[in-house]
Design an enzyme around this catalytic site. Structure first.
Site, PDB file in Angstrom:
ATOM      1  N   SER A 109      -5.905  -8.283   1.295  1.00  0.00           N
ATOM      2  CA  SER A 109      -6.629  -7.357   2.086  1.00  0.00           C
ATOM      3  C   SER A 109      -8.046  -7.205   2.247  1.00  0.00           C
ATOM      4  CB  SER A 109      -5.781  -6.072   2.436  1.00  0.00           C
ATOM      5  OG  SER A 109      -6.006  -5.525   3.555  1.00  0.00           O
ATOM      6  N   ALA A 110      -8.447  -5.946   1.891  1.00  0.00           N
ATOM      7  CA  ALA A 110      -9.843  -5.643   1.620  1.00  0.00           C
ATOM      8  C   ALA A 110     -10.290  -6.252   0.519  1.00  0.00           C
ATOM      9  CB  ALA A 110      -9.875  -3.990   1.171  1.00  0.00           C
ATOM     10  N   GLY A 167      -7.214  -1.661   0.739  1.00  0.00           N
ATOM     11  CA  GLY A 167      -7.262  -0.226   0.975  1.00  0.00           C
ATOM     12  C   GLY A 167      -8.347  -0.314   2.032  1.00  0.00           C
ATOM     13  N   GLU A 173      -0.399 -12.051   8.107  1.00  0.00           N
ATOM     14  CA  GLU A 173       0.399 -11.525   6.962  1.00  0.00           C
ATOM     15  C   GLU A 173       1.427 -12.625   6.492  1.00  0.00           C
ATOM     16  OE1 GLU A 173       1.782  -7.850   8.183  1.00  0.00           O
ATOM     17  OE2 GLU A 173      -0.034  -6.893   8.095  1.00  0.00           O
ATOM     18  N   HIS A 231      -4.683  -9.368   7.868  1.00  0.00           N
ATOM     19  CA  HIS A 231      -3.715  -8.596   8.811  1.00  0.00           C
ATOM     20  C   HIS A 231      -3.982  -9.206  10.200  1.00  0.00           C
ATOM     21  CE1 HIS A 231      -2.531  -5.837   5.685  1.00  0.00           C
ATOM     22  NE2 HIS A 231      -3.855  -5.638   5.396  1.00  0.00           N
TER      23      HIS A 231
END
Lengths: 239, 239
Positions: A123-124, A91, A195, A160
């Site tokens: 991700s985050a 997020g 990714e 990413h």
């Protein structure tokens, strides 16, 4: 340091379901555990903590792991201290880090994860496992008091990671340019994690997983590509 | 407020030289002036203040405007107070804002620009003219003490605004998604300014210039598109 980390670039690769591409690695990491504490603070698309936790629950329950959301506890610090394992979802990285500090979870998370509690980030959640969030791709929708993160590894991660698009007419900076600018002001290595890629850290061993190479940036040096079979232990050493 | 601003999305559009696409508007803004103060703090690609100023100088001198770099002055505050006009170039918005605070230029710039001194921004220089830099696309390579910016206009700007790529397999958030997330935590409107677009602000009038429409985001509303001929005065009103 008795680490046990799985740092995933993205929760969902193109054409696969939520966490699907990392199923084997997640199951291996959580072998013998029956529950995981989910930290939904990064709220992708502004989704509520409750709805985000439901999404994580759906994925993990298929694998026989029960999920609780940290927001469900009156005492989130205790929840971290007693968790069998922790998963921090993706997020907005600024929002995530700000909430980790606001809820006083930075130190307990560091302590548990450095003593071997299984930690999964996507991700985050992968970003905050690094030294700072200074290589996030996110928009600064809130202002955390510092960019210093959990520092479960001594480098920064750029999830990413994106190669320059050869036919783009857009004049914004490439990811590589941004990371080179980062190294004008910061010393720590940066791992560009494409990714589908993951980093698996077990104590002082680190492996790149997934089908792709990772792009590694050391201050003042030309970027390097490392394949999953390459030795990247140097990333865990002091810089 | 006696504003005289030209807020440009990007210094260089695909296929044109530095500032070329904004030549007419820049000349109009600077009519009767013979010099401009350049603020090179954003340092695109880590370029030096000196080299960045040389680049700006080359462009403006063709138009009969002499350029000095703010780093050339022993007293940068005085340089701003005495400038005929100011140009803040693009690069990294976090670095730019941090340096503006470090050199105590935020208040003098606000004061001069709100009293009618011509102000040109490109990219990061356009970003800092907004209420906060909370809608920058840049990487947080340094940590400014606040995201609060010059607030020459009461809204935020997202330069290099990019529409979703229909055939992309990349799972990062679209620009629109990021701005909608921003509005989960911030009230002010956001103007997505595509490359080639500019905002011209004269006192309490505002016009969109360039060939494209701009995407305007108001908290809690569906994004709207405005064409250069549309009335967008509401953006200058309190929200």
């Amino acid at each position: 340091m008795s680490r046990n980390l799985l740092l995933i670039s993205t929760s969902t690769t193109h054409g696969t379901g939520y966490l699907e591409h990392a199923e084997t690695e997640i199951k291996e990491l959580l072998k013998g555990k029956s529950s995981i504490l989910f930290i939904p603070y990064a709220r992708p698309n502004g989704i509520s903590h409750k709805d985000y936790t439901a999404k994580a629950r759906e994925a993990f329950e298929k694998w026989g792991i029960s999920v609780t959301g940290v927001h469900e506890y009156d005492n989130p610090v205790k929840a971290v201290q007693e968790a069998e394992a922790v998963f921090i979802g993706g997020g907005n990285t600024f929002l995530l880090l700000k909430q980790l500090y606001a809820n006083k979870l930075v130190d307990p998370l560091k302590e548990r994860a450095r003593k071997g509690m299984p930690y999964i980030g996507t991700s985050a959640g992968t970003n905050v496992a690094g030294k700072t969030i200074g290589t996030t791709n996110d928009m600064p929708i809130v202002h955390p008091k510092t960019l210093d993160a959990l520092e479960l590894v001594p480098f920064n991660i750029n999830p990413h990671y994106l190669d320059p698009l050869p036919d783009s007419t857009h004049m914004g900076e490439s990811r590589e340019t941004r990371i080179l600018e980062f190294h004008g002001h910061n010393r720590q290595p940066v791992v560009g994690l494409r990714e589908g890629s993951m980093l698996r850290v077990e104590s002082d061993k680190i492996r790149l997983l997934g089908p792709l190479t990772a792009r590694v940036f050391l201050q003042g040096q030309k970027p390097m590509e490392f394949a999953p079979s390459d030795d990247i232990t140097f990333l865990l050493e002091a810089y």
